[in-house]
Enzyme design. Structure first.
Site, PDB file in Angstrom:
ATOM      1  CD  GLU B  48      -2.658   1.634   0.278  1.00 44.49           C
ATOM      2  OE1 GLU B  48      -3.508   0.808  -0.082  1.00 44.49           O
ATOM      3  OE2 GLU B  48      -2.503   2.750  -0.282  1.00 44.49           O
ATOM      4  CD  GLU B  50      -2.491   7.657  -1.931  1.00 46.14           C
ATOM      5  OE1 GLU B  50      -3.264   8.393  -1.297  1.00 46.14           O
ATOM      6  OE2 GLU B  50      -2.517   7.562  -3.165  1.00 46.14           O
ATOM      7  CG  LEU B  52      -2.159   0.065   5.995  1.00 50.67           C
ATOM      8  CD1 LEU B  52      -1.597  -0.559   7.265  1.00 50.67           C
ATOM      9  CD2 LEU B  52      -2.245  -0.981   4.881  1.00 50.67           C
ATOM     10  CB  CYS B  56     -13.201   2.555   2.648  1.00 54.46           C
ATOM     11  SG  CYS B  56     -14.192   2.154   4.086  1.00 54.46           S
ATOM     12  N   GLY B 197     -25.708  11.388  -7.550  1.00 52.22           N
ATOM     13  CA  GLY B 197     -25.740  10.009  -7.068  1.00 52.22           C
ATOM     14  C   GLY B 197     -25.518   9.994  -5.565  1.00 52.22           C
ATOM     15  CD  GLU B 218     -27.685  12.876 -11.728  1.00 53.31           C
ATOM     16  OE1 GLU B 218     -26.681  12.879 -10.980  1.00 53.31           O
ATOM     17  OE2 GLU B 218     -27.774  12.153 -12.746  1.00 53.31           O
ATOM     18  N   GLY B 285     -18.740  10.227 -10.474  1.00 53.98           N
ATOM     19  CA  GLY B 285     -18.363   8.839 -10.709  1.00 53.98           C
ATOM     20  C   GLY B 285     -16.899   8.564 -10.431  1.00 53.98           C
ATOM     21  NE  ARG B 286     -13.977   6.086  -6.096  1.00 50.60           N
ATOM     22  CZ  ARG B 286     -13.248   6.991  -5.443  1.00 50.60           C
ATOM     23  NH1 ARG B 286     -13.791   8.134  -5.066  1.00 50.60           N
ATOM     24  NH2 ARG B 286     -11.976   6.768  -5.165  1.00 50.60           N
ATOM     25  CG  HIS B 458     -44.670   0.468  19.908  1.00 53.83           C
ATOM     26  ND1 HIS B 458     -44.962   1.105  18.720  1.00 53.83           N
ATOM     27  CD2 HIS B 458     -45.135   1.267  20.896  1.00 53.83           C
ATOM     28  CE1 HIS B 458     -45.597   2.237  18.995  1.00 53.83           C
ATOM     29  NE2 HIS B 458     -45.716   2.360  20.304  1.00 53.83           N
TER      30      HIS B 458
END
Lengths: 479, 479
Positions: B48, B50, B52, B56, B197, B218, B285-286, B458
């Site tokens: 990796e 960048e 860990l 995300c 999105g 959009e 988007g990606r 409830h």
């Protein structure tokens, strides 16, 4: 006809109604039973002397959750520095806080009324009482006189009332119950809560959140004593972090007058405790409303503890007479009452339905929330089950970190041999929602493998359930 | 050995590692694959360059949710009057807000590192590149030189990067992506978000909550265009209530410089729109990270859209070479990446596992949240299914009322004949948690009857799921 005319004359009978099903009590058990019986084609009357929706809507589930949301706002303001937000000053206008609660209560009560009207249920306002088999008399509060309801089937849903632990001084001034708390227009500066079950813990959370100084005393050695021990200990620590004094294993002996304050005296082993507060809130359980409704006339059988005895069809010993909700005392939850109401209504309308208590979520609206289902670890072991137990801590969950709420865990209790889910404990924000995944798993007789294999959205709190299940299946992932 | 010594001399090879499984990329797909392969007994190295945890942990799921929690605090403060709470004044120290986000990110990244170390995974810091089959070379950032990793199996988890809609001016100053936003130390006064999105809507929620003036544009006729139409329309209204300008069906043509502000020009039918903001956030988007990693050396096959092509075992066209996560482009979710990582690791270690995409929750962290699973109403109809659809509005839910959050609903899509659940839409607070009940139901092939018969606690938001299911089974209860 002549007879009934006579009767009307004699007793000031304002109205006479003939129905298939009469429902005595308009709480969650009663109103749901009435709706259902009506949907099944029955002519239905429902008798309620106070607010439609019962304790749940007016003094229980709903106003507590509404007030909890205000309390959580105040807490968030207090901890806003963590977010780089400085609040120079804030004040709470408690009557306005309570006005919001009341608006929500009124709206839901109106909703229940709307549903009943839409379904064609006749709502009779007043205090109802069985006069004989087939006849209910109601001291009507809106029609000025007696209303007579002739019924073929009766569903008793009279609910329960708070039970005060019988010690000297408990009936004095400023010793209140959950019945009274929503009438308060001023927030007491301090309160002593007697009872560390779900209700006591919930009020401790709310009142401390609102800025009240709270002490809580529980007789048993831990909070939420009826449930798995892991939760009670966690919740005690969380309440203490909020500044609540929590005394467990302490038996209240007396409520006395202190220096302008109430004084709750208790013994804890050989120690004598004294807890002071402006108000004492008794959250020491509830007792069924079985008095003055004429049960003795029908000779309706009660249990040892004074609840109405019913079979799994919710029928009492008197054919055609059913009972549901708190008055039968199986669980004192709105959601079990509703389900019992559905079952009783189906049977009252000639169906064959049985109550299934295997999967009943049990929630505590603390912060974090706690939710339970199925059997606890201890009771599973006592019951001789060969069980496995898998736990996953909330602190390893990403969403919990983003919510600054990392105290908690998920614990799964499952059969050692087949991995079938037997119970679960969740202590986490939204535990009352998360528990439904496990409820469904248990209902569908799923195994820990089923849960472990399911993709859970990231980042969610629900991931702790999969992680616990992965541990249970011997494939721990995140720790 | 002599050869490798020579090589070390020639290329400044700092280290040489021989592993069963090399994982290229330490995001959710990669690190989970590494953990799993290691748990299965493999010797594993993970590369990796960048942080860990990948996008995300550092730029996506986690920091957005952390910042969202700050935004929700500010909103609660703004609406505190409703609760009788007066806040005289408050201010936001944005760098401190971002410090909290960074602390949470760091903590989770450390958590991933801890797990990898505990599992014995060798973490190699640097940019990795395939040199030939069986060999990965890493420009090490901590060992100063090349690290060579000899692998038997390779799992590619290089992820994706934001894709900017290709219009003039898009590469100018102050046109940023989600990659840059967590580097901001000042909250812009205004922002134009391109893309409606999940990511665009989430940032619109966060930024408007923080007090930024937000416009969102959009291209498709509604927000969250890939999902059931009911949600997109609701979310548009909710954003507009928060003061967000939402333009749907508008195609961005150009980003220009305005009066010290950026100007996003768009066409909506025959209309020309201009949206101004201090900053433009591209959430359009990606695209997969397939460049400069040596895929061409192995001749790894790509899809039409440039993602790595894999089979249901997550294996590429090259035996022993797997790919998971955004770079395979099936879903761009952390939770699918993780699951793909598990599957790839099992197969890399000689197992036989297949990816099952039937039950993947899809969440939008708006306010209220939206969550989706299975197929939408439209696509079910297009697919020729004979379906039933049942909806229940949030406004009839008690818990929602107590949370002052009544916009939303649950919608169930099910087979007309057998009642099997095919999909669901939930718009509600905590929808991202609630969706798991439906996920499990679908996974276990449950019917709407199964859901309808289950007691729900409830008051909870989850009750809307049962109510929708009751409607689906022709037994509506609360309305």
């Amino acid at each position: 006809m002549i007879f009934s005319l006579n009767l009307k004359g004699m007793l000031n009978v304002a109205d006479e109604i003939k129905v298939d099903v009469a429902v005595l009590g308009g709480g969650p058990g009663g109103y749901v039973a009435a709706l259902k019986a009506s949907q099944l084609g029955g002519k239905v009357a429902l008798v309620e002397g106070e607010g439609l929706g019962g304790v749940c809507t007016h003094k229980g589930c709903i106003p507590t959750k509404a007030l909890l949301h205000s309390a959580s706002l105040i807490e968030r303001i207090k901890s806003s520095g963590l977010h780089g937000v400085s609040v120079s000053d804030f004040s709470v206008d408690f009557p306005r806080t309570m006005d919001r609660v009341q608006r929500i209560v009124n709206r839901l009560a109106k909703g229940v009324e709307y549903l009943l009207n839409k379904s064609g249920v006749e709502v009779v306002r007043g205090i109802g009482r069985i006069r004989k088999h087939g006849l209910l008399e109601v001291a009507s509060t809106d029609k000025g006189g007696e209303v007579e309801i002739n019924w073929r089937r009766l569903i008793i849903a009279t609910g329960s009332h708070p039970f005060k632990v019988p010690v000297p001084g408990i009936d004095g001034e400023n010793v209140i119950t959950s019945d009274d708390i929503f009438k308060l227009r001023d927030l007491p500066q301090s309160v002593v809560i007697i009872g560390g079950g779900a209700v006591g813990v919930e009020f401790a959370t709310i009142m401390s959140g609102l800025g009240c100084e709270v002490s809580l005393v529980e007789m048993m050695p831990r909070l939420i004593p009826s449930e798995d021990n892991s939760a009670g200990n966690l919740l005690k620590k969380e309440l203490e972090k909020r500044g609540v004094r929590v005394e467990v294993g302490a038996r209240v002996t007396r409520v006395s007058e202190g220096d302008g304050l109430k004084n709750v005296e208790a013994t804890k082993g050989s120690e004598k405790l004294s807890l002071e507060g402006e108000v004492v809130l008794c959250a020491s359980g509830r007792a069924p409303n079985t008095e003055n409704i004429g049960l003795e006339i029908l000779r309706v059988e009660l249990t040892d503890k004074g609840f109405i005895k019913v079979d799994e069809r919710m029928e009492t010993n008197i054919p055609g007479v059913y009972a549901v909700g708190d008055v039968v005392g199986r669980y004192l939850f709105a959601h079990t009452a509703m389900q019992e109401g559905l079952i009783a209504a189906e049977n009252a309308m000639g169906g064959q339905a049985s109550m299934d208590y295997r999967v009943v979520p049990r929630c505590v609206y603390s912060q974090p929330e706690a939710a339970f289902i199925g059997i606890s670890e201890d009771s599973a072991r006592e019951g001789g089950y060969e069980i496995g137990v898998a736990e996953f801590p909330l602190i390893a969950n990403g969403r919990a970190l983003t919510l600054d709420s990392t105290t908690g865990m998920a614990k799964l209790i499952y059969g050692k041999r087949f991995g079938e889910l037997l119970g679960a404990v969740i202590v986490a924000p939204e535990a009352s929602e998360l528990i439904h995944e496990i409820a469904l798993a248990m209902r569908l007789e799923a195994t820990v493998e089923d849960l472990a294999g399911m993709i859970h959205a990231h980042p969610t709190l629900s991931e702790i359930l999969r992680e616990a299940a992965l541990r249970a299946s011997g494939k721990p992932l995140h720790g």
